[in-house]
Each structure stands twice: as structure tokens, then as C-alpha cells.
Design a protein around this motif. Structure first.
Motif, mmCIF file in Angstrom:
data_model
loop_
_atom_site.group_PDB
_atom_site.id
_atom_site.type_symbol
_atom_site.label_atom_id
_atom_site.label_comp_id
_atom_site.label_asym_id
_atom_site.label_seq_id
_atom_site.Cartn_x
_atom_site.Cartn_y
_atom_site.Cartn_z
ATOM 1 N N GLU A 146 55.412 63.048 73.945
ATOM 2 C CA GLU A 146 55.199 63.552 72.583
ATOM 3 C C GLU A 146 53.766 63.295 72.127
ATOM 4 O O GLU A 146 53.131 64.149 71.513
ATOM 5 C CB GLU A 146 56.190 62.903 71.622
ATOM 6 N N TYR A 147 53.238 62.122 72.456
ATOM 7 C CA TYR A 147 51.869 61.765 72.098
ATOM 8 C C TYR A 147 50.865 62.706 72.764
ATOM 9 O O TYR A 147 49.847 63.060 72.172
ATOM 10 C CB TYR A 147 51.593 60.313 72.510
ATOM 11 N N SER A 148 51.160 63.144 73.997
ATOM 12 C CA SER A 148 50.257 64.041 74.716
ATOM 13 C C SER A 148 50.560 65.515 74.443
ATOM 14 O O SER A 148 50.037 66.389 75.133
ATOM 15 C CB SER A 148 50.311 63.757 76.217
ATOM 16 N N ASN A 149 51.398 65.787 73.442
ATOM 17 C CA ASN A 149 51.734 67.144 72.986
ATOM 18 C C ASN A 149 52.393 68.010 74.054
ATOM 19 O O ASN A 149 52.186 69.215 74.097
ATOM 20 C CB ASN A 149 50.511 67.854 72.419
ATOM 21 N N ARG B 159 62.555 66.135 67.441
ATOM 22 C CA ARG B 159 62.915 66.190 66.021
ATOM 23 C C ARG B 159 63.734 64.949 65.707
ATOM 24 O O ARG B 159 64.847 64.786 66.205
ATOM 25 C CB ARG B 159 63.719 67.451 65.729
ATOM 26 N N ASP B 160 63.178 64.074 64.877
ATOM 27 C CA ASP B 160 63.805 62.786 64.598
ATOM 28 C C ASP B 160 65.181 62.922 63.948
ATOM 29 O O ASP B 160 66.088 62.197 64.279
ATOM 30 C CB ASP B 160 62.898 61.919 63.723
ATOM 31 N N GLY C 90 67.227 64.729 66.815
ATOM 32 C CA GLY C 90 67.109 64.153 68.140
ATOM 33 C C GLY C 90 66.904 65.202 69.219
ATOM 34 O O GLY C 90 67.011 64.918 70.404
ATOM 35 N N THR C 91 66.612 66.437 68.836
ATOM 36 C CA THR C 91 66.412 67.531 69.785
ATOM 37 C C THR C 91 65.077 67.381 70.477
ATOM 38 O O THR C 91 64.064 67.125 69.845
ATOM 39 C CB THR C 91 66.458 68.885 69.056
ATOM 40 N N VAL C 92 65.078 67.542 71.802
ATOM 41 C CA VAL C 92 63.864 67.463 72.603
ATOM 42 C C VAL C 92 63.509 68.873 73.058
ATOM 43 O O VAL C 92 64.318 69.553 73.682
ATOM 44 C CB VAL C 92 64.069 66.549 73.836
ATOM 45 N N THR C 93 62.280 69.313 72.750
ATOM 46 C CA THR C 93 61.838 70.658 73.094
ATOM 47 C C THR C 93 60.528 70.593 73.846
ATOM 48 O O THR C 93 59.617 69.856 73.459
ATOM 49 C CB THR C 93 61.637 71.509 71.820
#
Length: 83
Positions: free
Chosen positions: A63-66, A71-72, A75-78
Motif C-alpha cells: 500500500e505504501y508503494s502504491n 479500504r479500512d 477491508g477490501t484489497v484492490t
């Protein structure tokens, strides 16, 4: 994202750092899935077992490296990056 403190920046909370092959494995799993309904479902779909804390550290790094968006509230990871 600025207001949220990433786990990878807090050395005192991390017990073990992930190996490069583990980071690549998680990154490939996210890109194959496109979008996962939750972090837990993505974690359970990995081909090799990974400690959940290590998995969360990898997600924070991605996430930090884009490369992904988490989505907090949901909890969805995209997957958002190509590299």
C-alpha cells in the motif's frame, strides 16, 4: 493515507520481516485476484502459509508503494499498480 501510520515504519511492532519471495508471492496473489473481499480471504488463498502479522506487514508495504489499495472500513484489497 497520510494520517494512517504504516506498520512498516514502526520497527518496535514488527517481530519478523518478510523475505522477498514472500512479498512477491503476495503481490502476485493480489494481482491475480484483482479485488478480494477481505484481507483474511486473500491470506487464506495464498499458496504457502504466511504468519498473519507478516502478511499485514507486506500489505502495508504494498500500500505504501502504491501497488494496492486497502479500504479500512471494508477491508477490501484492490490491485492498483502494474509494477
Amino acid at each position: 493515507m497520510v494520517a494512517r501510520q504504516l506498520q512498516i515504519l514502526r520497527d518496535d511492532d514488527v517481530l519478523r520481516y518478510p523475505r522477498l519471495d514472500t512479498v512477491i508471492m503476495v503481490e502476485k496473489a493480489v494481482s491475480r485476484a484483482g479485488e478480494c473481499p477481505s484481507k483474511t480471504s486473500l491470506w487464506k488463498s495464498l499458496p504457502k502459509k504466511v504468519m498473519y502479522q507478516t502478511f499485514c506487514t507486506i500489505l502495508d508495504y504494498l500500500e505504501y508503494s502504491n501497488k494496492i489499495a486497502v479500504r479500512d472500513g471494508l477491508g477490501t484489497v484492490t490491485c492498483v499498480g502494474t509494477g
